[in-house]
Design a protein around this motif. Sequence first.
Motif, PDB file in Angstrom:
ATOM      1  N   UNK A 198      17.280 -37.707  14.690  1.00  0.00           N
ATOM      2  CA  UNK A 198      17.514 -36.978  15.932  1.00  0.00           C
ATOM      3  C   UNK A 198      16.289 -37.052  16.844  1.00  0.00           C
ATOM      4  N   UNK A 199      15.108 -37.088  16.247  1.00  0.00           N
ATOM      5  CA  UNK A 199      13.887 -37.213  17.044  1.00  0.00           C
ATOM      6  C   UNK A 199      13.795 -38.598  17.688  1.00  0.00           C
ATOM      7  N   UNK A 200      14.248 -39.617  16.966  1.00  0.00           N
ATOM      8  CA  UNK A 200      14.237 -40.978  17.512  1.00  0.00           C
ATOM      9  C   UNK A 200      15.209 -41.089  18.676  1.00  0.00           C
ATOM     10  N   UNK A 201      16.386 -40.470  18.518  1.00  0.00           N
ATOM     11  CA  UNK A 201      17.402 -40.522  19.576  1.00  0.00           C
ATOM     12  C   UNK A 201      18.195 -39.219  19.561  1.00  0.00           C
ATOM     13  N   UNK A 202      18.088 -38.465  20.638  1.00  0.00           N
ATOM     14  CA  UNK A 202      18.767 -37.168  20.712  1.00  0.00           C
ATOM     15  C   UNK A 202      20.285 -37.311  20.765  1.00  0.00           C
ATOM     16  N   UNK A 236      23.589 -45.833  12.000  1.00  0.00           N
ATOM     17  CA  UNK A 236      23.696 -44.563  12.719  1.00  0.00           C
ATOM     18  C   UNK A 236      24.563 -44.784  13.949  1.00  0.00           C
ATOM     19  N   UNK A 237      25.243 -43.736  14.399  1.00  0.00           N
ATOM     20  CA  UNK A 237      25.997 -43.862  15.650  1.00  0.00           C
ATOM     21  C   UNK A 237      25.654 -42.724  16.581  1.00  0.00           C
ATOM     22  N   UNK A 238      25.948 -42.937  17.843  1.00  0.00           N
ATOM     23  CA  UNK A 238      25.524 -42.029  18.910  1.00  0.00           C
ATOM     24  C   UNK A 238      26.708 -41.689  19.804  1.00  0.00           C
ATOM     25  N   UNK A 239      26.494 -40.736  20.692  1.00  0.00           N
ATOM     26  CA  UNK A 239      27.473 -40.437  21.731  1.00  0.00           C
ATOM     27  C   UNK A 239      26.722 -40.165  23.031  1.00  0.00           C
ATOM     28  N   UNK A 280      25.483 -34.015  10.462  1.00  0.00           N
ATOM     29  CA  UNK A 280      24.558 -32.931  10.145  1.00  0.00           C
ATOM     30  C   UNK A 280      25.229 -31.834   9.336  1.00  0.00           C
ATOM     31  N   UNK A 281      26.472 -31.506   9.676  1.00  0.00           N
ATOM     32  CA  UNK A 281      27.146 -30.368   9.075  1.00  0.00           C
ATOM     33  C   UNK A 281      28.093 -30.727   7.933  1.00  0.00           C
ATOM     34  N   UNK A 282      28.594 -31.978   7.930  1.00  0.00           N
ATOM     35  CA  UNK A 282      29.598 -32.335   6.924  1.00  0.00           C
ATOM     36  C   UNK A 282      29.615 -33.837   6.685  1.00  0.00           C
ATOM     37  N   UNK A 321      26.988 -39.932  -2.896  1.00  0.00           N
ATOM     38  CA  UNK A 321      26.074 -38.861  -2.508  1.00  0.00           C
ATOM     39  C   UNK A 321      25.001 -39.482  -1.628  1.00  0.00           C
ATOM     40  N   UNK A 322      24.488 -38.717  -0.694  1.00  0.00           N
ATOM     41  CA  UNK A 322      23.526 -39.272   0.261  1.00  0.00           C
ATOM     42  C   UNK A 322      22.307 -38.377   0.413  1.00  0.00           C
ATOM     43  N   UNK A 323      21.262 -38.997   0.912  1.00  0.00           N
ATOM     44  CA  UNK A 323      20.062 -38.277   1.322  1.00  0.00           C
ATOM     45  C   UNK A 323      19.715 -38.806   2.701  1.00  0.00           C
ATOM     46  N   UNK A 324      20.008 -38.031   3.745  1.00  0.00           N
ATOM     47  CA  UNK A 324      19.806 -38.475   5.128  1.00  0.00           C
ATOM     48  C   UNK A 324      18.779 -37.605   5.824  1.00  0.00           C
ATOM     49  N   UNK A 325      17.804 -38.238   6.439  1.00  0.00           N
ATOM     50  CA  UNK A 325      16.785 -37.530   7.211  1.00  0.00           C
ATOM     51  C   UNK A 325      17.318 -37.330   8.622  1.00  0.00           C
TER      52      UNK A 325
END
Length: 282
Positions: A95-99, A115-118, A192-194, A86-90
């Motif tokens: 997203x504010x740090x990197x869009x 974290x990963x980005x695209x 964010x969604x799953x 189980x996780x608790x992710x801000x």
Amino acid sequence: MSEEKKTRILKIVRIIFILGVVVCGVAVVMILLDRKKAADEYEELGTYLSVTEETKEPAEVQDVVDSGASDESEVSAEDSIKIEVSIDMDYESLKEINSDFTGWIYYKPLDISYPFVIDKGNAYYEHHSFENTSTSSGAIFMDYVCKRDMTGFNTILYGHNMRNGTMFGSLDKLLKDEEIIKGDPYFYVFTEKANYMYKIVSVYYAKKTSETYDLKLNWTLDEKKEYVKYMDSVSEYRDEEFFSKGITDEDRICTLSTCHGINSDSRTVVHGILVASESVTD
């Protein structure tokens, strides 16, 4: 040659040697400082995610996120597996740090938690961190061809093979010691969604021009079968159950990829098959 000239030449050689040592020393220090800066950055980012290992009670049927299954009868036995953490992710702060923030990759046995980005291409994050600072460590990033919500057939995540084992520098341990996989074959992706749970089914070395990196936005079932057939032919570690079962239209793969060494065109590749997913509720 006179003694005076010999002495002058020896002095020049010594000066060149000393300058070389200084330059090499400065380069080493810069590399170490760069790595420390990157390590400190990702350690701080780790405060935005907490993971709790737990064994959840099995459900009769596990919800499949955007799988295309029309009813419970089409859900495989594996879809009843529950995600074991189980996780608790801000998410909003990240997203504010990197869009470009897309999700978080986590595999405890290899201390992978990033974290990963695209981006619009694959070049920028090879040399820039999550916080957009220039660094040799780069960032973990998704191939720009992939669907950022992880709903494509094959999603590839790239990371550098750092000598200190950070980023994806520990992936090749899976080929050196298969007991790691047998002890814990599951890695996780949180979005964010799953949240997604993948079982490691294939590990191997591949060239950067290999079929491993042939990506499509939309795959036919025949194309999926051909890709898995290719995986089967090159895998050094293989999950017999997965390859004997065969691929379906509902199956999804997450691929982890890192370079095998400096200036090498070889890559260490890890394929995971989606075995469980959970929608994120507010």
